[in-house]
Design an enzyme around this catalytic site. Structure first.
Site, PDB file in Angstrom:
ATOM      1  N   GLU A  61       0.806  -1.227   0.000  1.00 59.24           N
ATOM      2  CA  GLU A  61       0.000   0.000   0.000  1.00 59.24           C
ATOM      3  C   GLU A  61       0.836   1.274   0.000  1.00 59.24           C
ATOM      4  O   GLU A  61       0.462   2.269  -0.622  1.00 59.24           O
ATOM      5  CB  GLU A  61      -0.983   0.020   1.179  1.00 59.24           C
ATOM      6  N   HIS A 130     -11.484  -3.887   8.770  1.00 61.63           N
ATOM      7  CA  HIS A 130     -12.037  -3.780   7.418  1.00 61.63           C
ATOM      8  C   HIS A 130     -13.366  -3.021   7.420  1.00 61.63           C
ATOM      9  O   HIS A 130     -14.212  -3.248   6.556  1.00 61.63           O
ATOM     10  CB  HIS A 130     -12.276  -5.170   6.808  1.00 61.63           C
TER      11      HIS A 130
END
Lengths: 326, 322
Positions: A61, A130
């Site tokens: 990321e 999440h």
């Protein structure tokens, strides 16, 4: 042209299709994009239409976000897919120290046309890593724009504006709303960043919301109508820049405000907005500004607990009752 | 032959320019003319000049907090550099960046970066952009030995390798990450071996030998332009000054520093080569040092005459209206 009823996800794909057709410097990079057209199928049709411009990346990321910066500095218009918005934590340097500051630090030498597309939000039993809504972190970062659409028509018009913007834009789209449908024009239209929408007119209280908060307000407003409380819903759509004009006009009419977001309450965008309202619109208020948000815990896994910590339409209605005393 | 002589002299002149610039910066910092803090690259001139001598104006460079040398070697304007160090309006960044954030996008300098290893993900994006635009540019990222312990370095090297991006990863191993020595902080003694983990050719170079640096960089640039992918170059060198100006340097001894001066000094070493080749003479040396000093004096005068920004200029240049 006519409106069709399509999902939020389809609205996104349609908008990006139009934009990628128009401008060949636009590309999308991120994890797991090609084989499933994105982990939520959100880029349906794009990998086939634009081979080489939907790029699968390793799970990296920080580097993906940095690539967005580097490509934007050198003539491209990247869209960086963060997979789950929670993973912005792995790219915070690239977002906050690099993307947000490079233009300013250089004395305005460059533009940085990059969109960081972040699927966020809870309700999918995805637990604490999440499910977050982290938009307020980026509102706090000068140099970034922050967009949080709710309805499919907003998604289409706002993502197109975000992609055309020459500044870095954080674009948060709620995972649970991908399948939610609504009318979307076939037209090639833009919704300017920084323009809120009055989605329902009312005279008794202003509900200020964005993203999933909009649907809570819509549900609450229906219930309240049965009690003869006429709520006005202002969907902010863009948190930065913020449309204070539309907010002020609504509060000047209703004199009461409830701010609704799914992010947890403390330090959320509602805190900033409440502060600005009391500062700029104190004389218009007939009641304290109320905020509705998630409880201040990580999002728990087990359904009953997750439902308990997330804000509900009843919470919005209760907050409205608290400010609509006569 | 004459052409080669000219090129060698230009390398020498560039190294002298970096040295004189850094020396000037140290003096003006000590005199209170430069706010904040600065990090000087004295002793590392062969790396910056050697690598940049292989680049075209449209190639990209990202550098670090110790970046003055790379900027000068990539062709940055001394006047606007000094003005930026002074925090003046005519500086490269109008006084908004300072030493650690000087950039000149018109000549491919995508900025110095104040975050250790901050440049690597960005250079990867520049490399990807080159590949997508199908040009034969190359992108160079300078970083220090300390940076090689940060995660984004590994993400960037992996991504550059799988996509065969036209990138030079140039680590300037000056053996000290601020106060921490390489032998403590790194799991390996030689940093170039880390490249093997990403299937990137890695080479260790005597970073104080400019011709060796140039040779390695040239090879890497040819490889990158041919679409064969990234190269990792470890320029082994030494930081003569402290991590920052004013650094008390309790972590190392004077005798360690002395070992890297005089005979090992990159400018002295190169001038010995040039004397032997009869490219340099005492007269040419004096002339170059004096011409560089004149250019630097002009830059200082320019910077001193430039106004400070107005306080409210702080509010400009954040967003661009698209």
């Amino acid at each position: 042209m006519t409106d069709r009823i399509i999902s939020s996800s389809a609205a996104l794909a349609e908008a990006l299709h139009e934009e990628m057709q128009r401008d060949e410097t636009i590309f999308i990079m991120g994890e797991d994009l090609v084989s499933h057209a994105g982990v939520f199928g959100q880029f349906k049709g794009l990998p086939e239409h634009f081979p080489g411009r939907i790029i699968d990346t390793p799970i990296s990321e920080a580097c993906i976000a940095g690539c967005g910066v580097g490509a934007a500095l050198t003539g491209m218009r990247p869209i960086v897919d963060f997979h789950f918005s929670d993973f912005v934590t792995c790219g915070m340097d690239e977002l906050c120290n690099q993307a947000a500051k490079i233009r300013y630090m250089s004395g305005g030498q460059v533009k940085l046309p990059v969109v960081f597309w972040c699927p966020d939000g809870a309700g999918l039993r995805a637990a604490a890593q999440h499910s977050q809504s982290l938009e307020s972190w980026f509102v706090h970062m000068p140099g970034l724009k922050v967009v949080v659409p709710s309805e499919p028509s907003d998604v289409k018009g706002l993502i197109k504006s975000a992609v055309r913007d020459d500044n870095p834009v954080m674009f948060f789209q709620h995972k649970k709303l991908f399948a939610r449908e609504g009318p979307v024009s076939e037209d090639d239209y833009l919704i300017p960043l920084g323009r809120a929408a009055v989605k329902k007119e009312g005279k008794d209280v202003t509900l200020l919301c964005y993203g999933a908060g909009y649907y809570l307000c819509e549900e609450a407003a229906e219930k309240l109508a049965g009690e003869k409380i006429d709520a006005e819903i202002v969907d902010l759509r863009t948190l930065k820049p913020l449309d204070m004009e539309t907010i002020a006009a609504s509060i000047a009419k209703t004199h009461r405000a409830v701010i609704v977001h799914e992010a947890c309450l403390t330090g959320g965008f509602g805190a900033e907005l409440a502060a600005r309202i009391q500062d700029e619109l104190f004389d218009e208020l007939d009641a304290p500004v109320k905020r509705v948000g998630a409880r201040d815990v990580p999002i728990p896994f087990s359904p009953a607990m997750e439902d308990f910590v997330l804000p509900r339409a009843d919470d919005v209605a209760a907050a409205v009752h608290a400010v609509t005393y006569r | 032959m004459a052409e080669n002589r000219k090129k060698l002299l230009e390398l020498y002149r560039q190294m002298v320019t970096v040295r004189q610039f850094e020396t000037m910066a140290g003096e003006y910092f000590a005199a209170g003319k430069i706010p904040g803090f600065i990090h000087l690259s004295i002793g590392q001139e062969a790396s910056s000049v050697g690598v940049c001598s292989c680049l075209r104006p449209d190639d990209y460079v990202i550098t670090t907090h110790r970046g003055h040398g790379h900027m000068i070697a990539k062709g940055a304007d001394l006047k606007r550099m000094v003005a930026e160090l002074f925090g003046k309006k005519d500086g490269y960044c109008k006084g908004k960046g300072g030493s650690m954030h000087i950039a000149d996008y018109s000549i491919g300098i995508l900025g110095a970066n104040g975050v250790v290893a901050g440049g690597l993900p960005i250079i990867t994006g520049a490399g990807l952009s080159i590949k997508m635009r199908k040009t034969d540019q190359v992108a160079v990222c300078f970083f220090g030995d300390g940076a090689t312990n940060r995660g984004p370095v590994h993400e960037a090297m992996n991504m550059a390798s799988i996509w065969k991006l036209p990138i030079l990863f140039v680590v300037e191993n000056n053996q000290w990450a601020s106060t921490t020595p390489l032998e403590y902080a790194c799991s390996v003694e030689d940093l170039y071996v880390r490249a093997a983990g990403y299937n990137i050719p890695g080479e260790q170079v005597d970073g104080n030998d400019i011709l060796a640096v140039q040779k390695a960089a040239e090879k890497a640039v040819i490889r990158a332009r041919a679409g064969e992918g990234p190269t990792f170059i470890e320029n082994k060198t030494y930081r003569i000054k402290g991590h920052y100006e004013g650094d008390p340097q309790k972590y190392r001894t004077d005798s360690e520093i002395k070992k890297w001066q005089d005979k090992k000094d990159p400018i002295n070493r190169f001038s010995r080569v040039l004397f032997k080749k009869r490219v340099l003479s005492k007269k040419i040396v004096d002339q170059i040092w004096s011409e560089v000093q004149t250019a630097l004096n002009e830059a200082i005068t320019f910077a001193e005459n430039s106004p400070f920004p107005q306080p409210e200029d702080a509010m400009a240049d954040l967003y661009i209206n698209s």
